[in-house]
Design an enzyme around this catalytic site. Structure first.
Site, PDB file in Angstrom:
ATOM      1  N   ASP A  51       0.969  -1.219   0.020  1.00 52.55           N
ATOM      2  CA  ASP A  51      -0.123   0.115   0.004  1.00 52.55           C
ATOM      3  C   ASP A  51       0.958   1.358   0.099  1.00 52.55           C
ATOM      4  OD1 ASP A  51      -1.954   2.046   0.435  1.00 52.55           O
ATOM      5  OD2 ASP A  51      -2.006   1.596   2.659  1.00 52.55           O
ATOM      6  N   ASN A  53      -0.645   4.574  -0.480  1.00 52.43           N
ATOM      7  CA  ASN A  53      -1.383   5.828   0.207  1.00 52.43           C
ATOM      8  C   ASN A  53      -1.734   5.576   1.416  1.00 52.43           C
ATOM      9  OD1 ASN A  53      -3.362   4.442  -0.434  1.00 52.43           O
ATOM     10  ND2 ASN A  53      -4.383   5.553  -1.980  1.00 52.43           N
ATOM     11  N   ASP A  55      -4.120   3.805   2.846  1.00 51.50           N
ATOM     12  CA  ASP A  55      -5.474   3.608   2.911  1.00 51.50           C
ATOM     13  C   ASP A  55      -5.901   2.258   3.367  1.00 51.50           C
ATOM     14  OD1 ASP A  55      -5.271   2.206   0.670  1.00 51.50           O
ATOM     15  OD2 ASP A  55      -6.986   3.347  -0.426  1.00 51.50           O
ATOM     16  N   ASP A  59      -1.882  -0.891  -3.770  1.00 60.23           N
ATOM     17  CA  ASP A  59      -2.265  -0.328  -5.009  1.00 60.23           C
ATOM     18  C   ASP A  59      -0.885  -0.382  -6.066  1.00 60.23           C
ATOM     19  OD1 ASP A  59      -0.107   1.526  -3.834  1.00 60.23           O
ATOM     20  OD2 ASP A  59      -1.946   2.483  -2.687  1.00 60.23           O
ATOM     21  N   ASP A 128      -4.848 -10.544 -15.942  1.00 57.56           N
ATOM     22  CA  ASP A 128      -5.791 -11.522 -15.811  1.00 57.56           C
ATOM     23  C   ASP A 128      -7.332 -10.852 -16.914  1.00 57.56           C
ATOM     24  OD1 ASP A 128      -7.138 -13.891 -14.288  1.00 57.56           O
ATOM     25  OD2 ASP A 128      -6.012 -12.932 -12.603  1.00 57.56           O
ATOM     26  N   ASP A 230      -9.478 -16.178 -16.819  1.00 51.66           N
ATOM     27  CA  ASP A 230     -10.002 -16.472 -15.834  1.00 51.66           C
ATOM     28  C   ASP A 230     -11.360 -17.498 -16.031  1.00 51.66           C
ATOM     29  OD1 ASP A 230     -10.679 -16.312 -12.736  1.00 51.66           O
ATOM     30  OD2 ASP A 230     -12.270 -15.434 -13.441  1.00 51.66           O
ATOM     31  N   GLU A 284      -7.245 -20.940 -17.134  1.00 56.81           N
ATOM     32  CA  GLU A 284      -7.494 -21.451 -15.769  1.00 56.81           C
ATOM     33  C   GLU A 284      -8.254 -22.580 -15.961  1.00 56.81           C
ATOM     34  OE1 GLU A 284      -9.131 -20.285 -11.279  1.00 56.81           O
ATOM     35  OE2 GLU A 284     -10.291 -19.344 -13.307  1.00 56.81           O
ATOM     36  N   HIS A 350      -3.976 -17.261  -5.723  1.00 55.95           N
ATOM     37  CA  HIS A 350      -4.855 -16.651  -4.786  1.00 55.95           C
ATOM     38  C   HIS A 350      -6.021 -17.227  -4.406  1.00 55.95           C
ATOM     39  CE1 HIS A 350      -6.353 -16.373  -8.836  1.00 55.95           C
ATOM     40  NE2 HIS A 350      -7.363 -15.832  -8.291  1.00 55.95           N
ATOM     41  N   ASP A 351      -6.121 -18.267  -5.044  1.00 54.47           N
ATOM     42  CA  ASP A 351      -7.527 -19.104  -4.692  1.00 54.47           C
ATOM     43  C   ASP A 351      -7.263 -20.047  -3.826  1.00 54.47           C
ATOM     44  OD1 ASP A 351      -9.514 -17.658  -5.932  1.00 54.47           O
ATOM     45  OD2 ASP A 351      -9.100 -18.827  -7.978  1.00 54.47           O
TER      46      ASP A 351
END
Length: 575
Positions: A51, A53, A55, A59, A128, A230, A284, A350-351
């Protein structure tokens, strides 16, 4: 006489020279070398990487600030999870604007700077492509549901209510697992294989397909290097929607994958986009059979470069798994593609939950050893390795104990379903502590500062509390850390084409603890020995270790007698 003999000798050599040169030249023609076959792909999950910034959300500027780190890994390609405009129901896999950047991640100027920074460092970018479905907040869907006569109606799959209840289809993410959602505005149901906020696109409509190709060209014109498609094995449907047998959802891919004219659409995509821009492409999923997978990736099919199959990654279970089964799965897939076609090699993304927690041992005494062992496996198998960010550090599962810690739509909706139906919530929490996707989505552990150096704000999902002992800054200083071991493995793969193209042969097949195999090419032979257990194991390979040398290993003093220490990994060159 001597002059005559010398002339004949020169003439003979001259006649043979083309053949000698041909035999001595690089084996590029026989190996069918491609850059994407020799690449190491590093997956970056932007929401959790860095990150910039404050928040609490990763990003694009955060990724830019860590490009030198990515470069230092030696990888060739970054696969970036979706960064398009999205209401974020499924962490960006619900796209509302394919030509813009999600505000959480930054701006298009940030993307352009990221791409430029990657290319300046010799790193390619694969994005993706999420076009099995869109967001229900996409303008196409808003138009589509406005009336039955709208031109965008056929961009999605609708079932008019006067036809009765549509044939049951299984949704992976819906609370009730029903893939048809009623919409009162036009008195009809729309199809969604995933969340109800992810309506499936109608690939049978050529106008929709051309819209997708134009989107692909938009990004290709910017200079990206490829696409990961995907859920695309589900994109084509039998639009007569026949009834499926009871219980089909237990093996839903058999009914959902590779339906209709999917291959025709991929060949069309190849002609219109992939071939024109020389883009890397990966699907995928690989269908239901080896024939399905070959139809996707064989060069003469003119569809995609490679696919990744889930049979291997699905082996892990909370109660453990069979190493013999693991060997059988990877060996049969290698055998099926030994002469033709190409696949990826992976055990995490990520899955999935974290690599070391699922396939290794995340207890303190074995975490680093088993992490290195698994990395050795991925970097020494045939196929393009895909490696998920944070696994190079041996990041572990999050240790969440409350449903309030989770953010994943699939995890949360299944919890709600069980709660509504009186299911065993305690048992479910135990299961998701091992397998929930959120385990792999906790923030990247950069250092020992607050929030692991990921953000100065409040992170969107909790940081793993072990970040003070597992982080990149600490491992940079340790030559034997998982991070630096991973870097050496990547270099080893790049320095030895045998690890990319070499013949794979399984040894000691019935050993319940060790995975041993050779890779062989042009007279060079490497032996890879991996102990998947936290105990010493004996192997039976028939190798004369006196005629070998160690190329790398995860112990300071690698074994050289076929007896492997707990979670030991060794790569030998056999002479």
């Amino acid at each position: 006489m001597m002059k005559k003999l010398l002339f004949l000798l020169i003439a003979t050599v001259a006649l043979q020279l083309p053949h000698l040169l041909c035999r001595a030249q690089n084996k590029a023609d026989t190996l069918n070398r491609k850059w994407w076959k020799e690449a190491v792909v590093y997956q970056v999950y932007p929401r959790s990487f860095k990150d910039n910034n404050g928040d609490g959300i990763g990003d694009l500027k955060g990724i830019i600030s860590r490009l030198d780190y990515i470069k230092s890994l030696g990888v060739d390609v970054v696969w970036l999870n979706p960064i398009y405009g999205s209401p974020n129901d499924d962490n960006g896999y619900d796209v509302s604007d394919y030509r813009n950047i999600m505000t959480d991640f930054g701006t298009m100027d940030d993307f352009d700077a990221l791409l430029k920074g990657m290319h300046a460092r010799g790193i390619k970018l694969v994005m993706d492509l999420v076009v099995n479905h869109s967001s229900d907040e996409h303008q196409w869907f808003k138009q589509s549901k406005s009336s039955r006569g709208n031109p965008y109606r056929e961009y999605y799959h609708w079932w008019n209510a006067e036809q009765g209840i549509p044939p049951y289809r299984y949704s992976l993410f819906d609370v009730n697992h029903d893939a048809w959602r009623y919409d009162s505005l036009s008195n009809a149901y729309y199809l969604h294989y995933f969340s109800r906020k992810q309506p499936d696109l109608n690939w049978e409509n050529p106008k929709l397909r051309n819209e997708v190709y134009d989107i692909m060209k938009f990004w290709a014109d910017k200079g990206i290097d490829g696409f990961r498609l995907d859920a695309f094995q589900f994109a084509a449907k039998d639009t007569t929607f026949p009834a499926f047998p009871r219980g089909f959802e237990k093996n839903f891919t058999q009914y959902y994958a590779m339906q209709g004219n999917l291959h025709g659409y991929l060949q069309e995509m190849n002609r219109q986009v992939l071939r024109k821009y020389n883009l890397m492409s990966v699907a995928e999923g690989a269908g239901n059979t080896f024939e399905d997978a070959h139809n996707l990736v064989d060069a003469d099919r003119n569809e995609l470069n490679m696919a990744y199959a889930f049979e291997g990654v699905d082996i892990a279970r909370p109660e453990g798994y069979s190493v013999i089964h693991l060997k059988q799965v990877f060996t049969k897939w290698d055998s099926a593609f030994a002469a033709k076609g190409w696949l990826s090699v992976f055990l995490a993304n990520h899955d999935q939950a974290r690599l070391v927690s699922r396939f290794g041992n995340d207890k303190p005494e074995f975490r680093e050893l088993s992490s290195k062992m698994l990395s050795t496996f991925l970097m020494t198998m045939r196929g393009t390795p895909y490696y998920y960010n944070g696994d190079e550090l041996g990041m572990t599962n999050a240790g969440f104990t409350s449903i309030d810690d989770y953010r994943d739509v699939q995890t949360l909706n299944e919890y709600r379903r069980l709660k509504n139906t009186g299911g065993d919530l305690s048992k479910y929490l135990q299961r998701i502590a091992f397998e929930s996707r959120d385990n792999g989505r906790t923030p990247f552990q950069w250092n020992s500062d607050n929030n692991a150096g990921f953000t100065t704000g409040t992170p969107w999902i909790k940081v793993n509390p072990n970040y003070k002992i597992i982080n990149a800054a600490l491992q940079e200083k340790d030559a034997n850390s998982p991070l630096n071991y991973f870097r050496r493995l990547v270099k080893l793969r790049k320095d030895n084409l045998v690890l990319v193209y070499g013949k794979y042969t399984l040894l000691d097949a019935q050993n319940p603890d060790a995975y041993t195999y050779t890779r062989e090419l042009d007279g060079k032979k490497l032996l890879i020995m991996l102990n998947f257990r936290g105990k010493p194991v004996d192997t039976n390979t028939g190798v004369d270790f006196a005629k070998s040398r160690v190329l790398t290993g995860n112990y300071r003093q690698p074994s050289k007698n076929g007896k492997l220490l707990p979670y030991e990994a060794v790569v030998y060159e056999l002479r």
